[in-house]
Design a protein around this motif. Sequence first.
Motif, PDB file in Angstrom:
ATOM      1  N   GLU A  10      14.777  72.604 -38.674  1.00 22.84           N
ATOM      2  CA  GLU A  10      14.372  71.329 -37.815  1.00 22.84           C
ATOM      3  C   GLU A  10      14.576  70.242 -38.768  1.00 22.84           C
ATOM      4  OE1 GLU A  10      10.641  71.903 -35.730  1.00 22.84           O
ATOM      5  OE2 GLU A  10      10.230  69.692 -36.194  1.00 22.84           O
TER       6      GLU A  10
ATOM      7  N   GLU B  61      12.782  64.690 -28.309  1.00 27.60           N
ATOM      8  CA  GLU B  61      11.392  64.791 -28.711  1.00 27.60           C
ATOM      9  C   GLU B  61      11.363  63.686 -29.899  1.00 27.60           C
ATOM     10  OE1 GLU B  61       8.777  66.807 -26.532  1.00 27.60           O
ATOM     11  OE2 GLU B  61       8.164  66.558 -28.765  1.00 27.60           O
TER      12      GLU B  61
ATOM     13  N   THR C 295      11.959  58.881 -38.887  1.00 30.95           N
ATOM     14  CA  THR C 295      12.089  59.677 -37.777  1.00 30.95           C
ATOM     15  C   THR C 295      11.636  58.693 -36.438  1.00 30.95           C
ATOM     16  OG1 THR C 295      11.536  61.682 -38.854  1.00 30.95           O
ATOM     17  CG2 THR C 295      11.110  61.894 -36.301  1.00 30.95           C
TER      18      THR C 295
ATOM     19  N   ASP D 239      14.073  72.417 -27.649  1.00 34.78           N
ATOM     20  CA  ASP D 239      13.897  73.147 -28.916  1.00 34.78           C
ATOM     21  C   ASP D 239      12.236  73.202 -28.766  1.00 34.78           C
ATOM     22  OD1 ASP D 239      16.402  73.037 -29.751  1.00 34.78           O
ATOM     23  OD2 ASP D 239      16.011  71.007 -30.663  1.00 34.78           O
ATOM     24  N   ARG D 240      11.543  72.346 -28.365  1.00 31.32           N
ATOM     25  CA  ARG D 240      10.117  72.291 -28.385  1.00 31.32           C
ATOM     26  C   ARG D 240       9.493  73.380 -27.534  1.00 31.32           C
ATOM     27  NH1 ARG D 240       8.264  71.000 -32.431  1.00 31.32           N
ATOM     28  NH2 ARG D 240       8.304  68.569 -32.450  1.00 31.32           N
TER      29      ARG D 240
ATOM     30  N   VAL E 275      14.910  66.768 -32.562  1.00 36.34           N
ATOM     31  CA  VAL E 275      14.324  67.630 -32.059  1.00 36.34           C
ATOM     32  C   VAL E 275      14.426  67.397 -30.572  1.00 36.34           C
ATOM     33  CG1 VAL E 275      12.085  69.005 -31.769  1.00 36.34           C
ATOM     34  CG2 VAL E 275      12.669  68.095 -33.774  1.00 36.34           C
ATOM     35  N   THR E 276      14.882  68.381 -29.371  1.00 34.47           N
ATOM     36  CA  THR E 276      14.983  68.226 -28.226  1.00 34.47           C
ATOM     37  C   THR E 276      13.849  68.818 -27.541  1.00 34.47           C
ATOM     38  OG1 THR E 276      16.256  70.074 -27.718  1.00 34.47           O
ATOM     39  CG2 THR E 276      17.668  68.289 -28.281  1.00 34.47           C
TER      40      THR E 276
ATOM     41  N   ARG F 213      19.312  73.917 -30.353  1.00 38.37           N
ATOM     42  CA  ARG F 213      19.793  74.755 -31.402  1.00 38.37           C
ATOM     43  C   ARG F 213      19.857  76.381 -30.872  1.00 38.37           C
ATOM     44  NH1 ARG F 213      16.367  71.466 -34.265  1.00 38.37           N
ATOM     45  NH2 ARG F 213      14.336  72.621 -33.823  1.00 38.37           N
TER      46      ARG F 213
END
Lengths: 94, 192
Positions: B84, A25, A70, B94-95, B90-91, B29
């Motif tokens: 986080e 993401e 980010t 994960d989301r 953040v994969t 995670r």
Amino acid sequence: MLAELDPLLHSQLRLGIMSILMSVESAEFTFLKEKTNSTAGNLSVQLDKLSEAGYIHIEKSFKGKKPLTTCKITNKGIKAFEEYVNALKQYIKP
Amino acid sequence: METKHDNLNPQQSLEIISDMINQVKGNIRSSSFYFLLWGWVITFCNVGMYYFFKYTEYQRQAPLVWTLCIPAWIITMIYASRQEKKAGVVTHLDRISMWLWIGMAITIFPSWIFGEKINWMVNAIVLMPIGMATFLSGIIIRFRPLILGGITFWIAGTLCYIVGPIEQYLVGAIAMVFGYLVPGYLLKKSNQ
């Protein structure tokens, strides 16, 4: 006729960055640096190039007192990456 | 990794892509913290409800034990936000995982608010979505004890329709031990 490979993606580090961002993401600068095994200076330059092309979105904030960068792939970046992979297939076909 | 242009052939390009994808593949995670925190909190609440309903006169006040979930939620949100930031990435999974648990919380929230209307038979309702979220979390992080934990919740949820209104708290407490706490401690051990 073989499709031309996007010169912006046809570089080791930029392709590495885009491959990671395609799979997640969002990723922080330190994460990209660790996974691509690159130097901070070089990574920073390549991220700027991808950002200028609209392939990624860079967000700068703070984590405590430290600056935090980010990165996130954009729709344009996803499309460019998919086209790059499709073009790549043509070169590999026997 | 350098910035080479000219000597990158299609085969090398493919290798870079698959290398990078492999680098982030195992980055989901898998914190045992949430299962242990909520396992203890809900086990305590269930045992508390059972005790108050079975052995005391304070049956109207008994549901107040569920207010323990409020600090647990605050701790969960603070911990998740810190994790986080610490992970640096953040994969997609994960989301999905985060929204799965938020969705589960929204699903069971009304039963805690309007529990009195159903004679506090909340376990029969809440254990099923908890089972689904636990089962899917087990699938996402590929951890079999959590998958079995999810199945435990489904069995316990069904059992709650059969046992009495007071005994369902005991069923809920036992389900928490085998559905959250045991997989939680096993996950903690495997992460170490």
